[in-house]
Design an enzyme around this catalytic site. Structure first.
Site, short mmCIF file in Angstrom:
data_model
loop_
_atom_site.label_atom_id
_atom_site.label_comp_id
_atom_site.label_asym_id
_atom_site.label_seq_id
_atom_site.Cartn_x
_atom_site.Cartn_y
_atom_site.Cartn_z
N ARG A 35 12.42 -15.64 5.90
CA ARG A 35 12.68 -14.21 5.66
C ARG A 35 11.59 -13.58 4.80
O ARG A 35 11.38 -12.37 4.86
CB ARG A 35 14.07 -14.06 5.04
CG ARG A 35 14.23 -14.67 3.67
CD ARG A 35 15.69 -14.97 3.34
NE ARG A 35 16.20 -16.10 4.12
CZ ARG A 35 17.45 -16.54 4.06
NH1 ARG A 35 18.33 -15.95 3.26
NH2 ARG A 35 17.84 -17.56 4.78
N LYS A 75 13.21 -30.27 1.28
CA LYS A 75 14.21 -30.72 2.24
C LYS A 75 14.40 -32.24 2.15
O LYS A 75 13.51 -32.95 1.68
CB LYS A 75 13.76 -30.38 3.67
CG LYS A 75 13.72 -28.91 4.01
CD LYS A 75 13.22 -28.72 5.43
CE LYS A 75 13.16 -27.25 5.82
NZ LYS A 75 14.50 -26.64 5.95
#
Length: 482
Positions: A337, A263
């Site tokens: 996920r 990120k």
């Protein structure tokens, strides 16, 4: 903070301050109950109109309570639930550091808002100073709510107290930094809860070897880059074991760097909040224990840290999930996920009535819904409607988004059964569609709380959402099922 309800002002109590909520269209009648010295001249001199959030001190003008103030509602008939938080903040900001015990006359407030107003007071009173050398000087402990008619019966007050406890606990967990709150720490918190409520909770903790034995290689693909081992924790609330349980699954990525798909540095400190889904599950379990609702609930926490290292998963790696489906990991920053899919497979052993997962899953959901509404995804219309209703009742609202087969092809991979991202468009939807592939054996809903689990800026910190929604949902099921 504890609440007591009264039909009239309790002159024999120890309250130190009185707030009177007043309707701009019925100002005089709202005040008939109290003998206020020089009321007409004060209203004329101050031009007080009881506009929304307008205050008027009446110090020394009431013989029953020298420290008193009026707080305007505007036109009470037009008051919206969204404004209750502002009223609560005004009272708490004024009283929290000064008084242990206050009274609030809520007779002018529409009855249907009494529960939400009490809940708003608890939310406004929250403060986090665990790592500050100078602590908050909060002294407010008791609030008397006064109204001749109120919806706040014993059950509602018990729910307020339980939600306050669970939501504050979830906020504390979310606000703790990643060097304190790591996967093993969340497991320790679950065990501590079980020790606090030994008659209600049974906790199981899976370590990484046990996960490997079960074939949870999607989960392990996330945690393998970190020195902190991952954990899957289940907390079984055993108040009504003969029922099929409601299972709550929380994403608990205690710090999310993005892994090899790193990120940007700006704002990365807020990635300690990526475990707020897990925090909300722990908070809801605590609230259940406080309220002792007669219902069977299992909380499951998928706790991992997503870090880059020489051992970390590479973009393009393929792993096999516990379900047997293979996943091509195109982006290691789509890690939530991956920890969830194996956990959603694992919890099938509880034979759930319904499953709700809660996750700070996608930035796309923040783009779509901002910081106001959580995203709700479910192929089950009845379950979705129940969650929407609970969201309105608790003012912890959701907005239903699609999770339909039309989007599934975006997750196709030429090398595996499924890719872990679905391209640049509809990211919140394709993330939900990914999870849906692992939930087809039970009724399921997904809450994407990436926009609502924490705030930035001057009010920075965890919100504890969606604990109010989840507790209302569970309370509604208890009421419906008798």
């Amino acid at each position: 903070m504890k609440f007591t309800t009264y039909t009239t002002f309790p002159e024999q109590t120890s309250n130190e301050s009185l707030w009177i909520l007043v309707d701009s269209e019925q100002l005089q009648s709202n005040l008939n109950t109290y003998q206020i010295n020089n009321l007409e001249s004060i209203l004329t001199a101050t031009q007080f109109k009881a506009n929304f959030n307008e205050t008027l001190p009446l110090f020394g003008q009431l013989s029953t309570q020298p420290h008193s103030q009026l707080l305007g509602l505007g036109k009470a008939a037009e008051l919206q639930a969204a404004k209750l938080a502002k009223l609560a903040q005004t009272i708490i900001k004024s009283a929290q550091n000064k008084f242990k015990h206050i009274a609030i006359d809520i007779a002018a407030l529409p009855v249907e808002y009494h529960y939400l107003f009490a809940l708003s007071l608890t939310q406004a009173a929250y403060g986090y100073d665990e790592f500050k050398s100078k602590k908050n000087e909060f002294v407010l402990q008791q609030v008397d709510l006064i109204s001749s008619q109120t919806s706040l019966d014993e059950n509602q007050l018990a729910l307020v107290h339980a939600v306050q406890s669970g939501q504050s606990y979830a906020r504390d967990l979310g606000n703790r930094p990643g060097n304190i709150c790591f996967p093993e720490y969340l497991a320790e918190q679950a065990l501590a809860l079980a020790a606090e409520f030994p008659d209600l909770l049974k906790v199981t903790v899976l370590n990484e070897q046990q996960m490997a034995d079960l074939g949870m290689y999607a989960f392990l693909a996330v945690s393998k880059g970190s020195e902190r081992p991952g954990r899957i924790v289940t907390l079984e609330y055993q108040a009504q074991l003969e029922q099929a349980p409601v299972v709550l699954v929380g994403k608990g990525v205690t710090f999310d760097t993005g892994g090899i798909s790193l990120k940007p540095g700006l704002g990365m400190d807020e990635m300690k909040f990526d475990m707020c889904g897990a925090a909300s599950v722990l908070g809801t379990i605590r609230a259940l224990c406080e309220a002792r609702l007669p219902i069977h609930v299992v909380g499951a926490i998928a706790a991992a840290e997503n870090m880059p290292s020489g051992k970390a998963t590479r973009p393009g790696d393929i792993v096999t999930t516990m379900s047997g489906q293979t996943v091509e990991i195109l982006n290691t920053d789509a890690e939530g996920r991956l920890v969830l899919c194996d956990t959603l497979t694992y919890i099938k052993r509880f034979n759930p009535a319904v499953v709700i997962d809660i996750a700070t899953l996608t930035g796309a959901c923040v783009v779509a819904l901002g910081k106001v509404l959580s995203g709700l995804f479910s192929p089950d219309d009845t379950l979705a409607a129940e969650l929407q209703q609970a969201g309105e009742q608790s003012f912890d609202r959701v907005w239903r988004m699609p999770v339909i087969d039309d989007y599934q092809e975006l997750l196709d991979s030429p090398f595996a059964d499924i890719a872990n991202i679905g391209g640049p468009h509809g990211g919140a939807i394709t993330a939900a569609c990914f999870l849906e592939r692992f939930t087809r054996d039970y009724r399921w809903a997904h809450l994407d709380v990436a926009g609502t689990a924490w705030l930035s800026g001057s009010a920075k910190g965890a919100t504890g959402r969606p604990v109010p929604l989840l507790m209302q949902f569970l309370a509604n099921r208890v009421s419906t099922n008798g």
